[in-house]
Design a protein around this motif. Structure first.
Motif, short mmCIF file in Angstrom:
data_model
loop_
_atom_site.label_atom_id
_atom_site.label_comp_id
_atom_site.label_asym_id
_atom_site.label_seq_id
_atom_site.Cartn_x
_atom_site.Cartn_y
_atom_site.Cartn_z
N CYS A 1 15.09 17.35 -9.12
CA CYS A 1 13.86 17.38 -10.24
C CYS A 1 13.45 15.85 -10.74
O CYS A 1 12.61 15.73 -11.35
CB CYS A 1 14.26 18.16 -11.36
SG CYS A 1 15.44 17.05 -12.54
N CYS B 1 18.13 19.19 -14.80
CA CYS B 1 18.13 20.81 -14.02
C CYS B 1 19.64 21.05 -13.69
O CYS B 1 19.51 22.16 -13.24
CB CYS B 1 17.59 20.54 -12.61
SG CYS B 1 18.02 19.57 -11.41
N CYS C 1 22.92 16.33 -12.76
CA CYS C 1 21.78 16.09 -13.27
C CYS C 1 21.73 16.79 -14.75
O CYS C 1 22.05 17.94 -14.63
CB CYS C 1 20.50 16.46 -12.44
SG CYS C 1 18.93 16.61 -13.35
N CYS D 1 17.35 12.09 -9.98
CA CYS D 1 17.95 13.57 -9.37
C CYS D 1 17.10 13.71 -7.95
O CYS D 1 16.09 13.85 -8.23
CB CYS D 1 17.73 14.52 -10.39
SG CYS D 1 18.06 16.19 -10.03
ZN LIG Z 1 17.70 17.43 -11.70
#
Ligand SMILES: [Zn+2]
Ligand SMILES: [Zn+2]
Length: 279
Positions: free
Chosen positions: A219, A255, A252, A216
């Motif tokens: 994050c 997050c 993702c 991602c």
């Molecule tokens: Zn993420």
């Protein structure tokens, strides 16, 4: 690397650890902990003794969960195949393989998929001549066979037949136990018996590795992947929007970040795929 040095439980009985273990270990630096401590055939088989309850994903989750419990690892992997007619024409035997990766601590579930033509034939036969023809079509002996007397649900199954002497012996035995003169012969679909299936399992492993290595941008969690595609590619002839995708939405799991990315493979859609030009 997220899983460098981690132990990954893998419950499997049919040699699948040799297909998916080495590429995953090489890509991630983890260690596959193979276990056979539970009879996975209890979760369903391809040979009619026990139909598999639930979906392919449910079965994979159950296997991964049991594997993690047996090894004490919080990361598990599971492989599950399904067979049926191909989804487009419905004429070709089709195999779908899923390889599921679960990381309990990170609350991640990532799946690799692969599909393809299956080497999955079945036939009631009566004579050695018919058996010979079937063996050829079934790509025996590279692909192993199963055999049983009378019909496809007879319990006296012989599995994993892999050479001519054992084929002959199985045929004689099944014929002597048959009450209708028929012997039911099939491709053995277990992974170690079916090289065509082995290839598809390997492809599912490649798909899984790609997803595990896709991070991602927000994050840094693994498994950042396409969640859905947005239709609307315009027709080359009439300019109207078609159902073909124009972009894909990456997602993702951790997050919940989403990113829409344009697909640049084709500027315009073939009118054959346009509901207006080709209704
Ligand atoms: Zn993420
Ligand atoms: Zn059009």
């Amino acid at each position: 690397m997220h899983w460098q040095g981690c132990d990954v439980a893998f419950l499997t009985q049919h040699g699948k650890q040799h297909l998916v273990g080495p590429p995953i270990e090489a890509a991630l630096g983890c260690r596959i902990l193979h276990t056979e401590g539970y009879d996975t055939d209890k979760l369903g088989t391809f040979t009619h003794e026990l139909a598999r309850p639930g979906s392919q994903m449910d079965a994979a989750r159950e296997k991964a969960r049991i594997g993690m419990a047996l090894t004490g690892s919080s990361i598990g992997i599971a492989s599950e195949g399904s067979f049926g007619p191909d989804p487009v024409g419905g004429f070709v035997p089709w195999n779908t393989e899923v390889l599921l990766w679960i990381d309990q601590k990170q609350d991640l579930e990532i799946t690799g998929w692969a599909h393809g033509h299956a080497q999955s034939l079945q036939k009631p036969i009566q004579s050695l001549q018919e058996l010979e023809l079937f063996a050829l079509e079934a790509k025996f002996p590279e692909h192993r066979l199963t055999m049983r007397p009378s019909h496809e649900d007879h319990p006296a199954i012989i599995k994993g037949i892999h050479n001519v002497p054992s084929l002959m012996e199985a045929f004689e035995r099944c014929r002597s136990q048959s009450n209708n003169g028929l012997v039911y012969v099939e491709n053995d679909l277990r992974a170690f018996c079916n090289p065509t299936r082995q290839n598809i399992i390997r492809n599912a492993a490649s798909d899984l590795i790609q997803k595990l290595q896709s991070l991602c941008p927000a994050c840094d969690a693994p498994g950042f992947w396409v969640d859905r595609r947005i239709p609307g590619l315009r027709c080359r002839v009439c300019g109207r929007k078609t159902r073909l995708p124009i972009s894909e939405v990456w997602h993702c799991q951790i997050c919940k970040m989403q990113e829409e990315r344009a697909i640049h493979t084709k500027a315009l859609a073939d009118p054959a795929r346009c509901d207006h030009c080709n209704p």
